[in-house]
Design a protein around this motif. Structure first.
Motif, PDB file in Angstrom:
ATOM      1  N   PRO A 137      -9.980 -32.448 -28.036  1.00 20.29           N
ATOM      2  CA  PRO A 137      -9.777 -34.055 -28.230  1.00 20.29           C
ATOM      3  C   PRO A 137      -9.125 -34.534 -27.133  1.00 20.29           C
ATOM      4  O   PRO A 137      -9.217 -36.059 -27.130  1.00 20.29           O
ATOM      5  N   HIS A 138      -8.135 -33.868 -26.574  1.00 21.48           N
ATOM      6  CA  HIS A 138      -6.958 -34.595 -25.627  1.00 21.48           C
ATOM      7  C   HIS A 138      -7.400 -34.254 -24.225  1.00 21.48           C
ATOM      8  O   HIS A 138      -6.881 -34.830 -23.386  1.00 21.48           O
ATOM      9  N   THR A 139      -8.665 -33.889 -23.810  1.00 17.83           N
ATOM     10  CA  THR A 139      -8.976 -33.638 -22.724  1.00 17.83           C
ATOM     11  C   THR A 139      -9.208 -35.075 -21.934  1.00 17.83           C
ATOM     12  O   THR A 139      -9.616 -35.989 -22.717  1.00 17.83           O
ATOM     13  N   LEU A 140      -8.687 -35.318 -20.600  1.00 15.48           N
ATOM     14  CA  LEU A 140      -8.680 -36.409 -20.076  1.00 15.48           C
ATOM     15  C   LEU A 140      -9.871 -36.530 -19.154  1.00 15.48           C
ATOM     16  O   LEU A 140     -10.412 -35.580 -18.559  1.00 15.48           O
ATOM     17  N   ARG A 141     -10.553 -37.735 -19.206  1.00 17.77           N
ATOM     18  CA  ARG A 141     -11.786 -37.889 -18.365  1.00 17.77           C
ATOM     19  C   ARG A 141     -11.548 -39.296 -17.661  1.00 17.77           C
ATOM     20  O   ARG A 141     -10.605 -40.093 -18.038  1.00 17.77           O
ATOM     21  N   ASN A 142     -12.465 -39.599 -16.689  1.00 20.51           N
ATOM     22  CA  ASN A 142     -12.389 -40.882 -15.849  1.00 20.51           C
ATOM     23  C   ASN A 142     -13.786 -41.636 -16.064  1.00 20.51           C
ATOM     24  O   ASN A 142     -14.194 -41.901 -15.081  1.00 20.51           O
ATOM     25  N   PRO A 143     -14.394 -41.817 -17.115  1.00 21.04           N
ATOM     26  CA  PRO A 143     -15.821 -42.443 -17.361  1.00 21.04           C
ATOM     27  C   PRO A 143     -15.890 -43.659 -16.664  1.00 21.04           C
ATOM     28  O   PRO A 143     -15.444 -44.390 -16.616  1.00 21.04           O
ATOM     29  N   VAL A 144     -16.873 -43.832 -15.839  1.00 27.97           N
ATOM     30  CA  VAL A 144     -17.637 -44.760 -15.319  1.00 27.97           C
ATOM     31  C   VAL A 144     -18.770 -45.441 -15.854  1.00 27.97           C
ATOM     32  O   VAL A 144     -19.792 -44.529 -16.233  1.00 27.97           O
TER      33      VAL A 144
ATOM     34  N   LEU B 247     -17.093 -26.652 -20.754  1.00 29.53           N
ATOM     35  CA  LEU B 247     -15.856 -26.517 -21.698  1.00 29.53           C
ATOM     36  C   LEU B 247     -14.903 -25.868 -20.854  1.00 29.53           C
ATOM     37  O   LEU B 247     -13.690 -26.215 -21.219  1.00 29.53           O
ATOM     38  N   ASP B 248     -14.935 -25.212 -19.822  1.00 21.98           N
ATOM     39  CA  ASP B 248     -14.003 -24.833 -18.852  1.00 21.98           C
ATOM     40  C   ASP B 248     -13.317 -26.123 -18.198  1.00 21.98           C
ATOM     41  O   ASP B 248     -12.083 -26.247 -18.219  1.00 21.98           O
ATOM     42  N   TYR B 249     -14.146 -27.076 -17.805  1.00 23.24           N
ATOM     43  CA  TYR B 249     -13.591 -28.108 -17.253  1.00 23.24           C
ATOM     44  C   TYR B 249     -12.812 -29.254 -18.246  1.00 23.24           C
ATOM     45  O   TYR B 249     -11.615 -29.374 -17.683  1.00 23.24           O
ATOM     46  N   MET B 250     -13.270 -28.891 -19.286  1.00 26.36           N
ATOM     47  CA  MET B 250     -12.397 -29.918 -20.484  1.00 26.36           C
ATOM     48  C   MET B 250     -11.392 -29.163 -20.529  1.00 26.36           C
ATOM     49  O   MET B 250     -10.205 -30.055 -20.984  1.00 26.36           O
ATOM     50  N   ALA B 251     -11.135 -28.077 -20.811  1.00 23.75           N
ATOM     51  CA  ALA B 251      -9.889 -27.076 -21.093  1.00 23.75           C
ATOM     52  C   ALA B 251      -8.955 -27.527 -19.857  1.00 23.75           C
ATOM     53  O   ALA B 251      -7.698 -27.588 -20.391  1.00 23.75           O
ATOM     54  N   LYS B 252      -9.531 -27.224 -18.715  1.00 25.57           N
ATOM     55  CA  LYS B 252      -8.306 -27.693 -17.624  1.00 25.57           C
ATOM     56  C   LYS B 252      -8.022 -28.972 -17.624  1.00 25.57           C
ATOM     57  O   LYS B 252      -6.640 -29.398 -17.283  1.00 25.57           O
ATOM     58  N   SER B 253      -8.870 -30.106 -17.932  1.00 28.27           N
ATOM     59  CA  SER B 253      -8.166 -31.479 -17.968  1.00 28.27           C
ATOM     60  C   SER B 253      -7.391 -31.883 -19.065  1.00 28.27           C
ATOM     61  O   SER B 253      -6.980 -33.145 -18.762  1.00 28.27           O
ATOM     62  N   VAL B 254      -7.294 -30.956 -19.969  1.00 27.87           N
ATOM     63  CA  VAL B 254      -6.071 -31.463 -20.997  1.00 27.87           C
ATOM     64  C   VAL B 254      -4.787 -31.647 -20.378  1.00 27.87           C
ATOM     65  O   VAL B 254      -3.948 -32.511 -20.580  1.00 27.87           O
ATOM     66  N   HIS B 255      -4.628 -30.667 -19.257  1.00 25.45           N
ATOM     67  CA  HIS B 255      -3.107 -30.502 -18.741  1.00 25.45           C
ATOM     68  C   HIS B 255      -3.199 -31.120 -17.076  1.00 25.45           C
ATOM     69  O   HIS B 255      -2.335 -31.331 -16.347  1.00 25.45           O
TER      70      HIS B 255
ATOM     71  N   LEU C 213     -16.602 -41.436  -4.441  1.00 22.70           N
ATOM     72  CA  LEU C 213     -16.201 -40.716  -5.590  1.00 22.70           C
ATOM     73  C   LEU C 213     -16.033 -41.915  -6.721  1.00 22.70           C
ATOM     74  O   LEU C 213     -15.103 -42.909  -6.775  1.00 22.70           O
ATOM     75  N   LEU C 214     -17.144 -41.973  -7.382  1.00 20.90           N
ATOM     76  CA  LEU C 214     -16.832 -43.117  -8.558  1.00 20.90           C
ATOM     77  C   LEU C 214     -16.406 -42.594  -9.760  1.00 20.90           C
ATOM     78  O   LEU C 214     -16.991 -41.595 -10.569  1.00 20.90           O
ATOM     79  N   THR C 215     -15.451 -43.390 -10.320  1.00 23.19           N
ATOM     80  CA  THR C 215     -14.757 -43.141 -11.574  1.00 23.19           C
ATOM     81  C   THR C 215     -14.468 -44.588 -12.134  1.00 23.19           C
ATOM     82  O   THR C 215     -14.442 -45.696 -11.532  1.00 23.19           O
ATOM     83  N   GLY C 216     -14.148 -44.280 -13.458  1.00 22.67           N
ATOM     84  CA  GLY C 216     -13.585 -45.699 -14.262  1.00 22.67           C
ATOM     85  C   GLY C 216     -12.338 -45.955 -13.621  1.00 22.67           C
ATOM     86  O   GLY C 216     -11.682 -45.285 -12.723  1.00 22.67           O
ATOM     87  N   PRO C 217     -11.618 -47.038 -14.276  1.00 30.01           N
ATOM     88  CA  PRO C 217     -10.419 -47.506 -13.601  1.00 30.01           C
ATOM     89  C   PRO C 217      -9.172 -46.764 -14.209  1.00 30.01           C
ATOM     90  O   PRO C 217      -8.097 -46.921 -13.961  1.00 30.01           O
ATOM     91  N   ALA C 218      -9.479 -46.001 -15.338  1.00 26.14           N
ATOM     92  CA  ALA C 218      -8.239 -45.287 -15.909  1.00 26.14           C
ATOM     93  C   ALA C 218      -8.739 -44.137 -16.816  1.00 26.14           C
ATOM     94  O   ALA C 218      -9.772 -43.729 -16.921  1.00 26.14           O
ATOM     95  N   LEU C 219      -7.662 -43.114 -16.767  1.00 24.43           N
ATOM     96  CA  LEU C 219      -7.849 -41.877 -17.466  1.00 24.43           C
ATOM     97  C   LEU C 219      -8.061 -42.280 -18.941  1.00 24.43           C
ATOM     98  O   LEU C 219      -7.253 -43.276 -19.569  1.00 24.43           O
ATOM     99  N   ILE C 220      -8.802 -41.666 -19.521  1.00 24.48           N
ATOM    100  CA  ILE C 220      -9.091 -41.798 -21.172  1.00 24.48           C
ATOM    101  C   ILE C 220      -9.320 -40.437 -21.855  1.00 24.48           C
ATOM    102  O   ILE C 220     -10.169 -39.799 -21.345  1.00 24.48           O
TER     103      ILE C 220
END
Length: 279
Positions: A155-162, A237-245, A186-193
């Motif tokens: 739940p706490h994995t960070l994303r940059n959704p565009v 899932l590997d990417y999500m786990a990494k993106s928590v930290h 490289l297209l991302t949203g404006p903030a991490l969420i």
């Protein structure tokens, strides 16, 4: 005439709409014209990027094309476009191509192969490399509507959704303005969420509480493998786990091209609220 491949997809449909608004002639490529439902001024043709032999009717009079990376057959479709006289191509690729070794997983390898095919074909190109799509949250719509719950790992994995409309706006700008030839964005949203915060934004948009039920990695893999190949589910899932930290990058490329900030996830959730409301 501008050809839009994948015209029924989240991004492709927006590209069609934005090109029409700009006064352009648009031809939409889809595997199922009967269910396309485009405005009457759009010429709709049947074809499948995964089967280059089906693409001939799509190309007459086309010099510019919006192209996405298909599951298979992408390089062959690029070559078919080149032979038919397409000169300029805006490719919806992926941020995954920026891995140290893009051949290390099937997602990045597929996108990287198409990017290389476009360059080898000698086409004037612009590459769009979104990382996380805001529209990925639509995968939660069924359980939110039925049970008011999202079941997912990390739940706490960070994303940059565009927002897909921002991707389409960059694509449309690139198709209409030659200054973007040879650029990769490289297209991302404006903030991490975080995923949890995305669920909270959806709950606020629909005015109903939504619960986040955390799944173990094993539970999530079992559910995801029903919708996609297990190898891809594992990589995600590997990417999500990494993106928590280790959070992903947030870029200003949307703003750099469009002259305005990228749309935040909360705005996307508001715009798509009906998809999540109980019916």
């Amino acid at each position: 005439m501008i050809l839009v491949a994948g015209a029924r997809g989240n991004v492709g449909r927006c590209v069609v709409q934005q090109l029409l608004a700009a006064g352009e002639q648009v031809r939409a490529l889809t595997r199922d014209p009967a269910s396309a439902h485009f405005p009457e001024e759009v010429e709709v043709v049947r074809g499948d990027l995964a089967d280059a032999a089906t693409l001939g009717p799509a190309f007459p009079g086309v010099e510019r094309m919006f192209f996405f990376t298909p599951e298979k057959g992408g390089p062959e479709a690029v070559e078919a476009a080149r032979r038919a006289g397409v000169r300029r191509l805006v490719l919806l690729s992926s941020a995954a191509t920026q891995k140290a070794d893009p051949r290390s997983n099937p997602i990045s390898a597929r996108h990287d192969a198409v990017e290389k095919a476009v360059q080898a074909a000698g086409l004037a190109w612009t590459f769009l490399r979104p990382d996380s799509f805001a529209a990925n949250a639509l995968a939660w719509a069924t359980t939110i509507r039925a049970h008011g719950v999202v079941r997912a790992a990390y739940p706490h994995t960070l994303r940059n959704p565009v927002d897909e409309s921002d991707i389409a706006a960059v694509a449309t700008t690139a198709l209409l303005d030659e200054r973007h030839i040879g650029s990769a964005y490289l297209l991302t949203g404006p903030a991490l969420i975080s995923q949890m915060q995305q669920v909270e934004a959806i709950a606020a948009a629909i005015g109903t509480a939504v619960r986040f039920e955390e799944l173990s990695r094993e539970q999530a893999l079992s559910e995801m493998s029903q919708r996609m190949p297990t190898a891809i589910a594992l990589k995600l899932l590997d990417y999500m786990a990494k993106s928590v930290h280790t959070p992903p990058l947030v870029t200003a490329d949307v703003e750099r091209v469009l002259g305005r900030a990228a749309r935040p996830f909360a705005q996307w959730a508001h715009d798509h609220a009906e998809a999540f409301r109980r019916r």
